[in-house]
Scaffold this motif. Structure first.
Motif, PDB file in Angstrom:
ATOM      1  N   GLY A  26       0.618  -1.162   0.009  1.00  0.00           N
ATOM      2  CA  GLY A  26       0.405  -0.133  -0.207  1.00  0.00           C
ATOM      3  C   GLY A  26       0.944   1.098  -0.509  1.00  0.00           C
ATOM      4  O   GLY A  26       0.267   2.402   0.040  1.00  0.00           O
ATOM      5  N   GLN A  27       2.227   1.095   0.042  1.00  0.00           N
ATOM      6  CA  GLN A  27       3.145   2.455   0.523  1.00  0.00           C
ATOM      7  C   GLN A  27       3.794   2.411  -0.839  1.00  0.00           C
ATOM      8  O   GLN A  27       4.441   2.877  -0.897  1.00  0.00           O
ATOM      9  CB  GLN A  27       3.811   2.397   1.661  1.00  0.00           C
ATOM     10  CG  GLN A  27       3.315   1.759   2.834  1.00  0.00           C
ATOM     11  CD  GLN A  27       2.522   2.998   3.115  1.00  0.00           C
ATOM     12  OE1 GLN A  27       2.659   4.742   3.637  1.00  0.00           O
ATOM     13  NE2 GLN A  27       1.197   3.072   3.581  1.00  0.00           N
ATOM     14  N   GLY A  28       3.597   1.181  -1.529  1.00  0.00           N
ATOM     15  CA  GLY A  28       4.193   1.269  -2.809  1.00  0.00           C
ATOM     16  C   GLY A  28       5.476   0.550  -2.979  1.00  0.00           C
ATOM     17  O   GLY A  28       6.529   0.600  -3.848  1.00  0.00           O
ATOM     18  N   ILE A  29       5.516  -0.241  -1.862  1.00  0.00           N
ATOM     19  CA  ILE A  29       7.261  -0.022  -1.443  1.00  0.00           C
ATOM     20  C   ILE A  29       7.499  -2.040  -2.737  1.00  0.00           C
ATOM     21  O   ILE A  29       6.372  -3.426  -1.837  1.00  0.00           O
ATOM     22  CB  ILE A  29       7.519  -0.345  -0.737  1.00  0.00           C
ATOM     23  CG1 ILE A  29       7.487   0.701   0.191  1.00  0.00           C
ATOM     24  CG2 ILE A  29       8.705  -1.504  -0.004  1.00  0.00           C
ATOM     25  CD1 ILE A  29       7.446   0.677   1.957  1.00  0.00           C
ATOM     26  N   ALA A  30       8.249  -2.650  -2.964  1.00  0.00           N
ATOM     27  CA  ALA A  30       7.963  -3.877  -3.866  1.00  0.00           C
ATOM     28  C   ALA A  30       7.693  -5.065  -2.618  1.00  0.00           C
ATOM     29  O   ALA A  30       9.006  -4.786  -1.148  1.00  0.00           O
ATOM     30  CB  ALA A  30       9.648  -3.587  -4.478  1.00  0.00           C
ATOM     31  N   THR A  31       7.819  -5.804  -2.749  1.00  0.00           N
ATOM     32  CA  THR A  31       6.904  -6.856  -1.766  1.00  0.00           C
ATOM     33  C   THR A  31       7.646  -8.392  -2.631  1.00  0.00           C
ATOM     34  O   THR A  31       7.616  -8.559  -3.080  1.00  0.00           O
ATOM     35  CB  THR A  31       5.894  -7.102  -1.102  1.00  0.00           C
ATOM     36  OG1 THR A  31       5.519  -7.318  -1.970  1.00  0.00           O
ATOM     37  CG2 THR A  31       5.928  -6.058  -0.167  1.00  0.00           C
ATOM     38  N   PHE A  32       8.493  -9.412  -1.297  1.00  0.00           N
ATOM     39  CA  PHE A  32       8.608 -10.991  -1.438  1.00  0.00           C
ATOM     40  C   PHE A  32       7.973 -11.696  -0.388  1.00  0.00           C
ATOM     41  O   PHE A  32       8.207 -11.216   0.875  1.00  0.00           O
ATOM     42  CB  PHE A  32      10.033 -10.869  -2.399  1.00  0.00           C
ATOM     43  CG  PHE A  32      10.383 -12.408  -2.484  1.00  0.00           C
ATOM     44  CD1 PHE A  32      10.712 -12.855  -3.679  1.00  0.00           C
ATOM     45  CD2 PHE A  32      11.188 -12.831  -1.529  1.00  0.00           C
ATOM     46  CE1 PHE A  32      10.268 -14.429  -3.765  1.00  0.00           C
ATOM     47  CE2 PHE A  32      11.412 -14.875  -1.614  1.00  0.00           C
ATOM     48  CZ  PHE A  32      11.387 -14.979  -2.809  1.00  0.00           C
ATOM     49  N   ALA A  33       7.484 -12.726  -1.107  1.00  0.00           N
ATOM     50  CA  ALA A  33       7.004 -13.546   0.043  1.00  0.00           C
ATOM     51  C   ALA A  33       7.568 -15.363  -0.393  1.00  0.00           C
ATOM     52  O   ALA A  33       7.150 -15.939  -1.453  1.00  0.00           O
ATOM     53  CB  ALA A  33       5.955 -13.635   0.599  1.00  0.00           C
ATOM     54  N   GLN A  34       8.247 -16.016   0.796  1.00  0.00           N
ATOM     55  CA  GLN A  34       8.682 -16.889  -0.022  1.00  0.00           C
ATOM     56  C   GLN A  34       7.990 -18.019   1.464  1.00  0.00           C
ATOM     57  O   GLN A  34       8.840 -17.674   2.768  1.00  0.00           O
ATOM     58  CB  GLN A  34       9.810 -17.495  -0.421  1.00  0.00           C
ATOM     59  CG  GLN A  34      10.241 -18.875  -0.727  1.00  0.00           C
ATOM     60  CD  GLN A  34       9.477 -19.205  -1.712  1.00  0.00           C
ATOM     61  OE1 GLN A  34       9.847 -18.221  -2.326  1.00  0.00           O
ATOM     62  NE2 GLN A  34       8.479 -20.565  -1.399  1.00  0.00           N
ATOM     63  N   SER A  35       7.664 -18.473   1.293  1.00  0.00           N
ATOM     64  CA  SER A  35       6.970 -19.799   2.926  1.00  0.00           C
ATOM     65  C   SER A  35       8.718 -21.158   2.652  1.00  0.00           C
ATOM     66  O   SER A  35       8.247 -21.462   1.338  1.00  0.00           O
ATOM     67  CB  SER A  35       5.809 -20.671   3.123  1.00  0.00           C
ATOM     68  OG  SER A  35       5.843 -21.377   3.604  1.00  0.00           O
ATOM     69  N   PRO A  36       8.734 -20.725   3.865  1.00  0.00           N
ATOM     70  CA  PRO A  36       9.972 -22.293   3.358  1.00  0.00           C
ATOM     71  C   PRO A  36       9.442 -23.252   3.847  1.00  0.00           C
ATOM     72  O   PRO A  36      10.521 -24.200   3.815  1.00  0.00           O
ATOM     73  CB  PRO A  36      10.490 -21.544   5.430  1.00  0.00           C
ATOM     74  CG  PRO A  36       9.865 -21.381   6.061  1.00  0.00           C
ATOM     75  CD  PRO A  36       8.384 -20.586   5.248  1.00  0.00           C
ATOM     76  N   LYS A  37       8.187 -23.674   3.868  1.00  0.00           N
ATOM     77  CA  LYS A  37       7.536 -25.024   3.667  1.00  0.00           C
ATOM     78  C   LYS A  37       7.751 -26.030   3.178  1.00  0.00           C
ATOM     79  O   LYS A  37       8.181 -25.588   2.016  1.00  0.00           O
ATOM     80  CB  LYS A  37       5.700 -25.234   4.537  1.00  0.00           C
ATOM     81  CG  LYS A  37       5.691 -24.392   5.759  1.00  0.00           C
ATOM     82  CD  LYS A  37       4.302 -24.378   5.933  1.00  0.00           C
ATOM     83  CE  LYS A  37       3.986 -23.532   7.891  1.00  0.00           C
ATOM     84  NZ  LYS A  37       2.712 -22.702   7.729  1.00  0.00           N
ATOM     85  N   GLY A  38       8.363 -27.312   3.562  1.00  0.00           N
ATOM     86  CA  GLY A  38       8.849 -28.523   2.434  1.00  0.00           C
ATOM     87  C   GLY A  38      10.634 -27.758   2.020  1.00  0.00           C
ATOM     88  O   GLY A  38      10.306 -28.281   0.488  1.00  0.00           O
ATOM     89  N   MET A  39      11.092 -26.453   2.316  1.00  0.00           N
ATOM     90  CA  MET A  39      12.138 -26.431   1.357  1.00  0.00           C
ATOM     91  C   MET A  39      13.241 -26.660   2.402  1.00  0.00           C
ATOM     92  O   MET A  39      13.226 -26.980   3.481  1.00  0.00           O
ATOM     93  CB  MET A  39      11.852 -24.718   1.066  1.00  0.00           C
ATOM     94  CG  MET A  39      10.800 -24.247   0.060  1.00  0.00           C
ATOM     95  SD  MET A  39      10.935 -22.787   0.018  1.00  0.00           S
ATOM     96  CE  MET A  39      12.461 -22.427  -1.135  1.00  0.00           C
ATOM     97  N   ALA A  40      14.770 -27.038   1.933  1.00  0.00           N
ATOM     98  CA  ALA A  40      15.828 -26.915   2.588  1.00  0.00           C
ATOM     99  C   ALA A  40      16.046 -25.469   2.846  1.00  0.00           C
ATOM    100  O   ALA A  40      15.512 -24.544   2.251  1.00  0.00           O
ATOM    101  CB  ALA A  40      17.089 -27.884   1.640  1.00  0.00           C
TER     102      ALA A  40
END
Length: 188
Positions: free
Chosen positions: A50-64
């Motif tokens: 909402g502030q115009g900032i880039a975001t990134f999300a990654q769940s670590p579930k099921g990953m090394a």
């Protein structure tokens, strides 16, 4: 030129928001270019978007862990991040990740370090009969809540305090301390 700051969160992102608000000042030495989270549904991500900032999300579930951290690292580097602020990021970073960003990661911790590293800091301070608690900003190293202390604020523990009441008062001070200390750190 402002330094590019990436912020890692896991929840509502109130400390992230305080850093973003401070970055709006013309004399602030940093600009927040990415907010990343280990929880795709973290409320702070929506606020940042909402502030115009880039975001990134990654769940670590099921990953090394190495694969998960490689994705976070790539997102930070792709955004041109020069320094990282942990703001309620509830995952322990691997030694390899810390080494790759050596001296360029800071954290805010809800205790007067070196006291009460880890979790449940407010209850531990109350149980110990301490007269005060507080918050600390430190450089992240391989040692849990270790590294050079950059700033602290003390908050009195009041008679009858609960962990939640103390946490709320400490959080107010975190929001004041973190942006100031991050700015000083990036100006060094």
């Amino acid at each position: 030129m402002k330094k590019k700051l990436g912020i890692l969160i896991s929840g509502r992102g109130s400390n992230m928001a305080s850093l973003v608000e401070a970055a709006r000042a013309p004399d602030c030495p940093y600009a927040v270019v990415l907010v990343a989270s280990d929880k795709p549904d973290a409320p702070g991500l929506g606020w940042a978007e909402g502030q115009g900032i880039a975001t990134f999300a990654q769940s670590p579930k099921g990953m090394a862990k190495a694969d998960y951290e490689a994705r976070i690292d790539a997102a930070l580097r792709d955004a041109g991040v020069e320094a990282i602020a942990l703001a309620g990021y509830m995952r322990l970073l691997s030694d390899g990740f810390v080494a790759a960003w050596r001296g360029r990661i800071v954290n805010i911790h809800p205790s007067l370090l070196p006291k009460y590293k880890g979790l449940d800091t407010h209850q531990r301070a109350i149980d110990a009969g301490d007269a005060s608690a507080g918050c600390s900003v430190h450089i992240v190293t391989e040692e849990l809540d270790g590294g050079e202390l950059l700033g602290q604020v003390e908050v009195p523990i009041l008679p009858g305090d609960t962990a939640d009441a103390l946490a709320a008062r400490v959080l107010v001070e975190e929001h004041r301390l973190y942006p100031r200390v991050v700015a000083e750190w990036l100006n060094r």
